[in-house]
Motif scaffolding. Structure first.
Motif, PDB file in Angstrom:
ATOM      1  N   PRO A   1      28.593  12.437  22.734  1.00 30.07           N
ATOM      2  CA  PRO A   1      28.008  12.673  21.215  1.00 30.07           C
ATOM      3  C   PRO A   1      26.939  13.612  21.183  1.00 30.07           C
ATOM      4  N   GLU A   2      26.123  13.768  20.072  1.00 29.77           N
ATOM      5  CA  GLU A   2      25.121  14.691  19.854  1.00 29.77           C
ATOM      6  C   GLU A   2      23.954  14.176  20.624  1.00 29.77           C
ATOM      7  N   ARG A   3      23.198  14.729  21.455  1.00 29.99           N
ATOM      8  CA  ARG A   3      22.024  14.268  22.223  1.00 29.99           C
ATOM      9  C   ARG A   3      20.780  15.219  22.357  1.00 29.99           C
ATOM     10  N   MET A   4      19.661  14.735  22.743  1.00 29.86           N
ATOM     11  CA  MET A   4      18.725  15.612  23.089  1.00 29.86           C
ATOM     12  C   MET A   4      18.626  16.079  24.460  1.00 29.86           C
ATOM     13  N   VAL A   5      18.672  17.354  24.805  1.00 33.39           N
ATOM     14  CA  VAL A   5      18.265  17.812  26.198  1.00 33.39           C
ATOM     15  C   VAL A   5      17.235  18.736  26.259  1.00 33.39           C
ATOM     16  N   ARG A   6      16.973  18.935  27.536  1.00 31.13           N
ATOM     17  CA  ARG A   6      15.632  19.524  27.639  1.00 31.13           C
ATOM     18  C   ARG A   6      15.899  21.081  28.353  1.00 31.13           C
ATOM     19  N   ASN A   7      15.359  22.319  27.910  1.00 35.33           N
ATOM     20  CA  ASN A   7      15.251  23.466  28.551  1.00 35.33           C
ATOM     21  C   ASN A   7      14.759  23.501  29.535  1.00 35.33           C
ATOM     22  N   PRO A   8      15.173  23.638  31.123  1.00 33.00           N
ATOM     23  CA  PRO A   8      14.545  23.392  32.077  1.00 33.00           C
ATOM     24  C   PRO A   8      13.385  24.619  32.466  1.00 33.00           C
ATOM     25  N   ALA A   9      13.633  25.907  31.884  1.00 30.42           N
ATOM     26  CA  ALA A   9      12.724  26.891  31.986  1.00 30.42           C
ATOM     27  C   ALA A   9      11.402  26.690  31.192  1.00 30.42           C
ATOM     28  N   THR A  10      11.574  26.031  29.906  1.00 32.12           N
ATOM     29  CA  THR A  10      10.427  26.135  28.991  1.00 32.12           C
ATOM     30  C   THR A  10       9.915  24.392  28.945  1.00 32.12           C
ATOM     31  N   GLY A  11      10.808  23.598  29.353  1.00 30.56           N
ATOM     32  CA  GLY A  11      10.430  22.036  28.917  1.00 30.56           C
ATOM     33  C   GLY A  11      10.692  21.707  27.475  1.00 30.56           C
TER      34      GLY A  11
END
Length: 96
Positions: A61-71
């Motif tokens: 499903p559609e979801r929220m993820v975090r960019n590990p470089a910028t947070g």
């Protein structure tokens, strides 16, 4: 210490020996199997390889993820992925 994974050339040679066939036939078999599994899973189906496991298409499903470089939080669209479930027979062989 981990072994290097078997290459396609090594796998084709082992298949040819096990089937008492030539390497060209074993290579065509491996390519055909790969093509069939890919097509079936891409169409949303599943393929069971006896004593090895099952390839299946899984909807995420559609979801929220975090960019590990910028947070930074980013919304990731719904997508599909391949799931492989190992067969009990293979687990038994691995665990001796």
């Amino acid at each position: 210490m981990a072994q290097k994974p078997m290459t396609k050339t090594q796998l084709v040679a082992a298949l040819a020996e096990a089937m008492d066939s030539d390497k060209a036939s074993a290579n065509r078999f491996l390519d055909s199997l790969s093509e069939i599994v890919s097509k079936e899973v891409a169409d949303g189906g599943a393929v069971t390889l006896p004593n090895l496991g099952k390839f299946a298409c899984r909807e995420r499903p559609e979801r929220m993820v975090r960019n590990p470089a910028t947070g930074e939080q980013i919304k990731k669209e719904a997508d599909r992925t391949v799931k492989f479930t190992i067969a009990k027979a293979l687990k038994d062989v691995i665990n001796g």
